[in-house]
Design an enzyme around this catalytic site. Structure first.
Site, short mmCIF file in Angstrom:
data_model
loop_
_atom_site.label_atom_id
_atom_site.label_comp_id
_atom_site.label_asym_id
_atom_site.label_seq_id
_atom_site.Cartn_x
_atom_site.Cartn_y
_atom_site.Cartn_z
CB THR A 180 -12.62 14.28 -11.09
OG1 THR A 180 -13.47 14.37 -9.93
CG2 THR A 180 -11.50 15.31 -10.97
CD GLU A 326 -7.30 15.78 -11.15
OE1 GLU A 326 -7.95 15.37 -10.18
OE2 GLU A 326 -7.03 15.05 -12.14
CE LYS A 436 2.69 -3.13 2.46
NZ LYS A 436 2.98 -1.90 3.21
CD1 TRP A 441 4.62 -1.80 -2.50
CD2 TRP A 441 2.40 -1.90 -2.37
NE1 TRP A 441 4.22 -0.94 -1.50
CE2 TRP A 441 2.86 -0.97 -1.39
CE3 TRP A 441 1.02 -2.12 -2.46
CZ2 TRP A 441 2.01 -0.29 -0.53
CZ3 TRP A 441 0.16 -1.44 -1.61
CH2 TRP A 441 0.65 -0.54 -0.67
#
Length: 536
Positions: A180, A326, A436, A441
């Protein structure tokens, strides 16, 4: 049915058997290099024999530290098809990360591009498992290097026979090892099996808008990260003409290759497409892109304004895809359903700006914080979970990260998404990038797209910054296009008509550039560090 394993040797076999005269083009150090699939097969065979001679056993790891070019393509086949594992090392990792991933993988041989030698020379004494270094160059002499046991790639394969007896083995054998891009902590290892890559190829030929033998493809996304989104394998399988941009390609190089090689299809990240559009604007009439069928964008959200600009100014369809390291990586593609083709253009654009539809072969679910599946209404948000034959089951030798990232056999992507009633996914944000504010959100992605809708804005990235009353508030970092002027007041007035008032950034900071990750995404981690140190 025959018990016939799904191995990458089948991809190589078909290209050599069915399309032996089709061309591969590679931007090399001394100019443009051209050869055929027949020649590719022969050189791949020579390379596999050379690995035998070097004493590299089955399942051992061979590393590449390279750009997108024909020699890297040869490694893509010679290493896994001979039952070894190709570790594609991300050339943009930091020094400590490079040392970690090469040692963690226990690479035996490392193939390195000529112009990247200084990076490896600096860390070679800290790589105890690497016993041989192969320098990839088109020069007749080996470039000067302090690396021990260094060999020229061309000399390595020059005297080997041009055929090879490719072994048959279990399709679940690891073919490629990638890591990654390490937005947090050290990179995590991801193993790609022959079976997973094979099935991902089949999906790409059916569910990824389709390419065929008549196409000319240009993989701009790096071969050192997520297999260049699978293009080297799928494009070889169908016999497309492949064009590789080579070492340190500039936007001008990409535009020239698209024009001169008559590229019909390419894949890249949004920052690349922004750069190409701006470069073409700066050089009117210089490039002919009429042969382009479409471009595919991924890695981060694609601004609707960019999609529209490509269609109106270049007559090119720019589509969006979504995936992760992934997941090999492609999982969603922004294809347009037939029923939407008669809608007004603005409504079609809204669908195409979404992350897309689930590709054939995968399953998904979206869950809220309580683990319950959310409604597909385009409003309710949750974390995306995935399952399928090219989704990993674990991280390479990392049980702790594996435990964190899987839930009841599902892979947790860490992305917060919505899905509308038509099945279109929309990435709202990474869990760590959601803002937040006052218990509600704010999507940094949606806010960025709104900002980049302004005609004077080149790039924009939004981060959450601490606020005494509201917990967090958005800070927008904005790059203005060359030759344009823009004030905070004008940009805020533009946003007021496009986002909720409580989404409006507390501040707008004009910067010369947005820092990028190793794969070209906006690095919000770096922006946060700059903010915390007073640099913003």
């Amino acid at each position: 049915m025959m018990d016939y394993p799904l191995l990458l040797r089948s991809v190589l076999y078909r290209a050599n058997t069915v399309f032996p005269e089709k061309e591969i083009v590679s931007r090399d150090y001394s100019g443009i290099f051209r050869y055929t699939y027949r020649a590719l097969y022969q050189r791949v065979s020579q390379l596999a024999r050379a690995l035998d001679r070097l004493g590299i056993d089955a399942h051992e790891h061979v590393a590449s530290f390279a750009w997108n070019h024909h020699r890297h393509l040869e490694l893509y086949f010679a290493v896994p098809c001979s039952q070894r594992v190709l570790h594609t090392v991300n050339i943009r990792l930091f020094k400590e990360q490079l040392i970690y991933v090469i040692n963690h993988a226990k690479d035996r041989v490392l193939f390195v591009d000529e112009d990247l030698l200084p990076v490896i020379e600096e860390i070679a004494t800290e790589l105890p498992t690497v016993h041989t270094y192969i320098v990839m160059t088109d020069k007749s002499e080996l470039p000067a290097t302090s690396l021990p046991n260094a060999i020229s790639y061309e000399n390595l394969i020059a005297h080997e026979e041009k055929d090879y007896e490719w072994p048959i083995f279990d399709e679940n054998t690891t073919a490629i090892l990638g890591y990654t891009s390490a937005t947090t902590g050290m990179p995590k290892g991801v193993e790609y099996s022959h079976r997973g890559l094979y099935l991902h190829c089949l999906m790409a030929l059916t569910g990824e808008l389709g390419t065929d033998e008549s196409d000319v493809t240009l993989p701009i996304v790096p071969m050192f990260h997520v297999n260049a989104w699978g293009r080297p394998y799928s494009d070889t399988w169908i016999g497309a003409k492949q064009v590789y941009p080579g070492s340190r390609p500039q936007i001008s190089d990409l535009c020239t290759l698209i024009d001169q090689e008559k590229v019909t299809y390419s894949v890249g990240v949004p920052t690349v497409w922004m750069g190409i559009l701006n470069y073409v604007r700066q050089h009117p009439g210089k490039f002919d892109f009429r042969h382009v069928r479409y471009f595919l964008s991924g890695g981060s959200a694609l601004p609707m304004a960019l999609i529209e600009a490509y269609e109106k100014e270049l007559n090119i369809h720019l589509y969006q895809g979504y995936g992760q390291t992934e997941t090999t990586p492609v999982t969603f593609i922004g294809m347009q359903k037939a029923k939407f083709q008669s809608l007004p253009y603005a409504e079609q654009l809204q669908k195409r700006a979404k992350s897309g539809l689930l590709v054939p072969g995968l399953e998904m679910k979206i869950i809220n914080a309580g683990g319950e599946e959310i409604a597909h209404d385009g409003v309710e948000m949750g974390e995306l979970l995935l399952k399928g034959p090219w989704v990993i089951k674990e991280y390479y030798q990392d049980p702790e990260k594996t435990k964190e990232s899987f839930k009841d056999g599902w892979f947790r992507t860490g992305d917060i998404v919505t899905m509308d009633q038509d099945g279109y996914l929309q990435i709202v944000d990474r869990t760590r990038d959601l803002i937040k504010s006052g218990g509600e959100w704010i999507s940094s992605v949606d806010l960025e797209n709104a900002i980049m809708g302004h005609p004077a804005v080149a790039e924009a990235a939004v981060i959450g910054i601490p606020h005494e009353r509201w917990q967090e508030r958005p800070l927008a970092c904005v790059v203005v296009k060359p030759g344009e002027t823009l004030t905070k007041e004008a940009l805020m007035a533009f946003l007021e008509a496009r986002v909720a008032r409580w989404w409006l950034p507390d501040d707008l900071v004009f910067v010369s550039e947005i820092p990028k990750t190793s794969v070209g995404k906006f690095s919000k981690k770096t922006l946060r560090e700059q903010y915390n140190s007073g640099q913003l």
